[in-house]
Every structure is written in C-alpha cells, then in structure tokens.
Design a protein around this motif. Structure first.
Motif, short mmCIF file in Angstrom:
data_model
loop_
_atom_site.label_atom_id
_atom_site.label_comp_id
_atom_site.label_asym_id
_atom_site.label_seq_id
_atom_site.Cartn_x
_atom_site.Cartn_y
_atom_site.Cartn_z
N ARG A 368 -54.47 -6.89 9.96
CA ARG A 368 -53.39 -5.98 10.38
C ARG A 368 -53.00 -6.27 11.83
NH1 ARG A 368 -51.74 -0.63 9.37
NH2 ARG A 368 -50.33 0.00 11.04
N LYS A 371 -50.98 -9.57 12.19
CA LYS A 371 -49.59 -9.41 11.74
C LYS A 371 -48.76 -8.62 12.75
CE LYS A 371 -48.76 -6.53 8.35
NZ LYS A 371 -48.64 -5.96 6.98
N TRP A 374 -47.84 -10.68 15.83
CA TRP A 374 -46.79 -11.67 15.57
C TRP A 374 -45.42 -11.00 15.59
CZ3 TRP A 374 -42.99 -12.51 11.91
CH2 TRP A 374 -42.43 -13.79 11.87
N PHE A 477 -52.35 -17.25 7.65
CA PHE A 477 -51.41 -16.23 8.08
C PHE A 477 -50.33 -16.03 7.02
CE2 PHE A 477 -47.56 -15.11 10.68
CZ PHE A 477 -47.95 -13.81 10.96
N ARG A 479 -47.09 -15.34 6.43
CA ARG A 479 -45.83 -15.24 7.17
C ARG A 479 -44.77 -14.41 6.44
NH1 ARG A 479 -43.75 -18.47 11.48
NH2 ARG A 479 -41.50 -18.16 11.70
N ASP A 481 -45.12 -11.84 4.56
CA ASP A 481 -45.46 -10.42 4.75
C ASP A 481 -45.13 -9.99 6.18
OD1 ASP A 481 -46.61 -7.90 3.97
OD2 ASP A 481 -48.38 -8.43 5.15
N ALA A 482 -45.43 -10.85 7.15
CA ALA A 482 -45.13 -10.53 8.55
C ALA A 482 -43.62 -10.47 8.78
CB ALA A 482 -45.76 -11.57 9.47
#
Length: 495
Positions: A368, A371, A374, A477, A479, A481-482
């Motif tokens: 969490r 993310k 970022w 990572f 990405r 989702d981020a």
C-alpha cells in the motif's frame, strides 16, 4: 497559457491534517510544548531504532511506577498478610527493570553531550564552594533540554539502583520500606520534564501508529463523531501488544526479573482499556450490534485479565515459566479482541484463519505504501510540469487534486511511513498550508516548481527504499493498479 483565467482573489490551499497525530497530541495537550521539543530532539538522535528505544525507556519508567503500587501487584494476601510479607523478590524485580532503563537511556544519550554532563556532575561533587555547587545543581534540575532531562532521570535511576543493591542485603524488607522506595521512585519519574511516562490512553506520535491497512481503511470510513473513539480503543489495544513484544517467548526459564514488572504494567493497562471500552466507547459506539460488541470486548478483557492474574501471575514466585505463560495469554487475549472489534466494524470482511496475522500483514502495508508513494510523486511531477510551462489553470487543477490525494494519503500511506521519513513529508505539507493561490509572478511559481521537484525526488527515493524491502522481494510493482488510483485524483487533461 496566460493565467488571466485564474481566480482573481488569492486563496490559501489548506493541507489535510494527520488525524492520528492530532488525536495523539490531543491526549497530551497539557504538555504539548515539551513533547514537540522532544520530537525535534529525537529526530536528531543518531541512533538506529531510536523510536523503539524511546518507547522501551518510557515503558520501563511506567512499569516501575506501576509495580511499586501494590494495587497493581499480584500478591496472595490470604497466604501471608502484607504487613508480614518479605518484599525482597519485588525489589529485585524493580532493580532489574531500572538497570534495563538505564542501559536504554545510555543508548539514547547524545554521544557529544553525555561526557560533558558526566564531567559537570563530577565537578559538582568536588566543589567546596556551596554557592557554586548549588548553582550547578539547580541548572541540572532545570532540565532545559531533552538530553539534560534524560541525564537527570538516568542518574536518579542509577542512584536508586545502588540503594536497592544495599537494601537487598537486609534480612527482611517489609511493607513500609517497599512503599518508601516507591515514593522516592515515583517522585523522580513524575518530576521529569521531558520523559514523564505516558498515562493510560495517552499516545505518542513517535511510536504509536496503526499499521494495518485494513484497519486504517475501516477507521477512515467511520463517521466523524465515532472515529476518534474507535481509534483510541485500537491504539490502546495495540499499545499493550507493543509492551508484550519485549517479552521474548524463546527465553528459557527463568526469565529476566524485569518481565514480572512489565506484566504488572500490562495488567494495569488492560484494565484501563477495558474501562474505556465500557464507559467511553460503548455508549457512543453507534448501532446496537456495535454497542454489544464493545461491551463484550470490555467484559472479555476484564474477565480474562483477572483470570490470568489469579491463575498464572500468582505463581510467578513459584513457577519459573509462569511469566512466559502470562505473556502468551495476554498476547492471545489482545489479538482476539482486536480481531473481534474489526469484525464488528466490517462484518462482511472475514479475515479467516490466522486472522490477526492477516490484519497486520507487513507485506500488505509495504504494498500500500509503495503504491501511494508512486501516485504522490506522479501528482507532484504533474504540478511541477504545468508550473514550469506557465499553465497556471492546469497547475491549479493538479494542486487541487494533490490536496484531495493528501486527505487519502494521511489516513493511509502516511501512517505506514517510518518515523525518520515524517519530517520531510510534514515540511512539504506545511508548505502547502502556507501557499497562497495563485502564486503571483514567475519567481514564486519557479520556487514552487523547485519545491515540488525536490519533494518528488524524496518520494521516489522512499518508493525505491520500500521496494527494496525483503518482504517485497518477488512482488513486482502493479502499475495498472497504481495508475487507477492516480486517475481517481488527477484530471485527465492534466496528466
């Protein structure tokens, strides 16, 4: 693009508050100035794990204070009246706890200032001039800085420890002598300016943080009137579990004597949390099922704490393994109550087996945080880019998105940062609080863009540090989702 379309009346972009930090500071409002200065001192202490050392130090201060109060002691008065009891064992326990507190204090002491204070103490004892000696003593007892305050309490515990060494040579230590030692010790503890230990349900921003992603999300969704109440309850429950991490379950009996002192603190704090759940939280818990759940948790805490004291802690003098069994029982009890309250607040989110481990998963917390960092960096970079291109309206929209994201971040990812990271994040939040909008003139906009660039670098450095943690090895990572989280806040035209 010209900034002619920007608002003509400057406004202030207000930054979101750290709800948990505000709640903790409110619990100690009468000493806010001293504690803020102590926070500044702690951030400059060049010692690894300084927050945990400070927690342990204050824990032992509080534990000694509690243990020397017979209301918190577990003694079988029916087997032998207190007035005829020999308190050798109890004072030996206190001495071991004091010795550990002194050792921890030395780790926290500034390597440069400590020798100076020791030398000043030596000079004080050698002076023949009573007037000068008195001035030195008064300067020391004024405790004008956290290092001086730490030195004072350390010296006091050293002296009390030496006193106990001699008292333990006596054939009998009666009740009155035990109580007198308690009075002297209590005075040294409560008169300390910067390291007076926390009271029940008083919290410290340095080491009291909720680091469960699921719990933070649940609390963040609660109404404004009940959220502080539940947060206080969970902080209190996790505080006691934090105490219990200082009992090594792998230790072979006999365990260190100071563990008995710590268990007295756990017992007292358990009673305080149970009382809070019953009298403060349950009447305002919300729905009837939630009221019933908080009352049940209060009842279970009180009943089980009493059982552990009667059935396990009463054997501390006779059974070398009793201390470890008591610590294990308390740990299980508090984990169960945390899970029960979480299930009551979010009944559709079953945690399944190993419920507490899932709830407090450090891997989930790291994922969490990574993310969120970022996304934070993406927003800062976008704002910087629009400022440098003089697209003021677009920059304004991104900064509004940034403020909206910070509300989300402060309730979640911010709580998962390490204490050493807070300073940089807090300074950037303060910059946003003081930011007039629109920033007039290219010079001001250029400086703001530079601040955003520098903080973006801090975010990216922290992001990479989190990514390198061993518990994230093999977890790439996510990405998409981020990016989905970023797109919740960032207007499409400004990406």
């Amino acid at each position: 693009m010209s900034h002619a379309s920007a608002p003509s009346v400057p406004t202030v972009l207000s930054s979101p508050r750290d709800f948990y930090g505000d709640l903790m500071r409110a619990s100690q409002a009468t000493r806010a100035g001293f504690l803020a200065e102590r926070e500044r001192w702690l951030r400059g202490v060049p010692v690894e794990g300084r927050e945990e050392l400070l927690f342990e130090f204050e824990m032992w201060l509080r534990a000694v204070e509690r243990y020397l109060n017979l209301h918190n002691a577990v003694v079988d008065a029916r087997a032998r009246p207190l007035v005829t009891r020999d308190f050798h064992e109890e004072l030996a326990d206190v001495r071991d706890a004091m010795e550990r507190a002194v050792r921890v204090a030395r780790h926290l002491q500034d390597p440069d200032s400590d020798p100076k204070m020791v030398f000043r103490k030596y000079v004080e004892t050698q002076l023949a001039d009573d007037r000068v000696r008195r001035l030195l003593i008064e300067e020391e007892l004024d405790q004008e800085t956290p290092p001086e305050s730490l030195f004072v309490v350390r010296e006091a515990f050293d002296a009390l420890k030496n006193l106990l060494d001699n008292l333990l040579q006596l054939p009998l230590i009666g009740l009155s002598l035990f109580q007198d030692v308690g009075k002297l010790t209590l005075r040294e503890i409560v008169l300390n300016r910067y390291f007076r230990p926390f009271r029940p349900l008083e919290f410290r921003v340095e080491y009291d943080r909720l680091r469960s992603v699921r719990l933070l999300d649940i609390l963040g969704a609660l109404p404004a009137d009940t959220r502080p109440l539940y947060t206080t309850a969970f902080l209190g429950l996790f505080r006691v579990l934090h105490y219990l991490t200082h009992v090594d379950p792998e230790t072979q009996p006999p365990v260190p004597r100071r563990v008995r002192v710590l268990l007295s603190l756990v017992r007292g704090e358990a009673a305080a949390v149970a009382s809070y759940l019953h009298t403060e939280l349950s009447p305002k818990a919300g729905s009837k099922p939630l009221q019933a759940a908080t009352l049940r948790a209060a009842r279970d805490l009180a009943r089980e704490t009493d059982r552990i004291a009667r059935e396990v802690m009463v054997d501390l003098d006779r059974d070398p393994a009793a201390a470890l069994r008591a610590a294990e029982a308390f740990t299980t009890l508090f984990r169960q109550q945390i899970v029960a309250l979480v299930d009551a607040l979010a009944p559709n989110g079953s945690l399944g087996e190993e419920a507490f481990a899932h709830l407090t998963s450090p891997q989930d917390a790291a994922l969490r945080l990574r993310k969120d960092l970022w996304v934070y960096a993406q927003l800062c970079r976008a704002a910087e880019g629009h400022l440098r291109s003089e697209d003021v309206p677009a920059a304004e929209r991104v900064l509004a998105a940034l403020k909206s994201f910070l509300d989300y971040f402060h309730d979640g990812g911010y709580q998962l940062l390490r204490y050493a990271d807070y300073d940089a994040f807090d300074r950037f939040s303060s910059l946003l609080v003081e930011l007039p909008w629109p920033p007039e003139g290219p010079g001001i906009r250029s400086r703001l863009a530079e601040d955003l660039r520098r903080f973006s670098q801090t975010l990216e450095t922290t992001f990479h540090a989190v990514s390198r943690r061993s518990l994230l090895q093999g977890r790439g990572f996510d990405r998409p989702d981020a990016e989905a989280l970023r797109d919740r806040f960032l207007p499409p035209a400004t990406r």
